[in-house]
Design an enzyme around this catalytic site. Sequence first.
Site, short mmCIF file in Angstrom:
data_model
loop_
_atom_site.label_atom_id
_atom_site.label_comp_id
_atom_site.label_asym_id
_atom_site.label_seq_id
_atom_site.Cartn_x
_atom_site.Cartn_y
_atom_site.Cartn_z
N ARG A 1 0.83 -1.21 0.00
CA ARG A 1 0.00 0.00 0.00
C ARG A 1 0.86 1.27 0.00
O ARG A 1 0.43 2.32 -0.49
CB ARG A 1 -0.92 0.02 1.22
CG ARG A 1 -1.94 -1.10 1.26
CD ARG A 1 -2.94 -0.98 0.14
NE ARG A 1 -3.97 -2.03 0.23
CZ ARG A 1 -4.89 -2.26 -0.70
NH1 ARG A 1 -4.91 -1.51 -1.80
NH2 ARG A 1 -5.77 -3.21 -0.55
N GLU B 1 -9.02 7.45 -8.02
CA GLU B 1 -7.85 6.84 -7.39
C GLU B 1 -6.82 7.94 -7.15
O GLU B 1 -6.65 8.83 -8.00
CB GLU B 1 -7.26 5.74 -8.27
CG GLU B 1 -6.07 5.02 -7.67
CD GLU B 1 -5.72 3.73 -8.41
OE1 GLU B 1 -4.51 3.44 -8.53
OE2 GLU B 1 -6.64 3.03 -8.88
#
Length: 407
Positions: A287, A397
Site C-alpha cells: 500500500r 484513485e
Amino acid sequence: MIRKESSEGVGYSVIDLNGTRHVFASAVPRCGVTLEEQTHDALRTIEAVIDEESTLGSIVKQAVFLRDIKQLEACRQLMKEFYGAELPATTYVPQPPCDGKLVSVEALGVGRKRGDVEIHRFSERMVIARHSGVDWVHLAHIFPETEADSVYDRSYDVFALSAKGFDARGYDFSQVIRTWLYLGDIVGDEVRADGTQTQRYKELNRARTDFFKGVDFERFLRPLGVDRAVYPASTGIGTSGNDVIISSIALVTDRADVVCVPLENPQQTSAFDYEQRYSPKSPKFARAMVVAADGCATTFISGTASITGSETKHLGDVEAQTRQTLDNIEALIGEANMCRHGLPGLGATLEDLALVRVYIKNHQDYAKTRAICESRLGELPTVYAVADVCRPDLLVEIEGVAFSQRK
C-alpha cells in the site's frame, strides 16, 4: 519540513532532506493552442520554479500527461529539444488532463543545498541521482518489444525489459521500491489462449505474479522485523490506447541506517491477499513504501481508492469515494500505522503530502473531486487526469509522496 506554493496552472513543494533539496512541481499550460505552444509554456513554468529554488538543471524524472496518444512522438521530440543533454527520465502517460489542455507535466528536481549531488543521465528512460550515500535509479516508459498480442505476454515483457535495464547499469530489479503500471482498456475483456474470457487487469496481475516469483525484494529492502510478503509500492491505472507501460524507481545504498519498509493499511485487506473473485493472481504491491533514515521518512503512497477491507465503498458517489480515499491515505501514513510497522515518530498527515495525482474515471466528476481534494489537501502540486480505474465501480484513485520527521 515542506514548503508549498500554488497558483493557477502551477504548484510546487520544496523539501530539504538530509542536505539535499527536492522540488516537486506540476504545471498545466496557461496559454497556447497547439501542442508545441502548450508544452513549452508548461515546461517554462516548471523551469522557472526550479531556477527560483536554486536547482536549475536538476530535474531527474517527469511524467507527461497527454490528451491525444497520437501526439506522443511529437511531444517526445519537443522534450528532447527543450532539455537537450539534461533530459529527465520521462514517462508519457496517455491520460487526458482534466482541465481540457493537450498536456500537463509533473517533475522532480533534486539539487544541492549542501553536500554533493550527482546526476547521471544515460537516456530519456534512465537517470540516476546520487546523494547522501544513496542511488535513486529512475527508469521510465518501458514498453513491450514482444510481437505477442496478449496482455499477459506484453506485461511480462515490460517487467523483463525493466529488469534488463537495471541490470545494464549494475542494479537489480529486486531493488525496486516503486512502480507505475499503465494499461490501456484496463477493465476491458481479454481472451486467453485457452479461450477463457477474463479481464485485462487480471492478466496484468497474472504476469506480475509470475515475474515476481523469481524476485527476492526482501533481500535488498531490509524491512524491520517484517515476516510477510514484501513488494514495491505501485499504481496500476488505465490509459488511452491498448498497451502497457511501466516506470520504476530503485533505491541502492550501502548505508546500514537506511531502511525500506512496506506499509499495509489497517482499514484494507492487503492487495496480495485479495480473494480470487477480484483477480485469480492477486495484485502484488504494498500500500506504500517508506524509506527512512536520519529520523526522516519519505513515503511513496500506492494508488489508493475507496476500498475498505477488500470491498468497494460508496457505489456511484464520487464525492464519498474521494473522501474515503483520502481517509484511507490518512490512516495509511498516520502515526498509529507507522508504529505498527516499527517506525514510531515518523507518522504523517495529509499536510505532509508533497505531491499527489488524482485519477478520475469520468470527466464530469472533475469539479466535485477537485473541490474535495483542495479542501482536504490545501496548496499542493496536483495532477488531475481522466483515467479508468482497475475496478469498474471505482470512480477515483489517488497516489502521492509524503515526507515526515521524527517528532
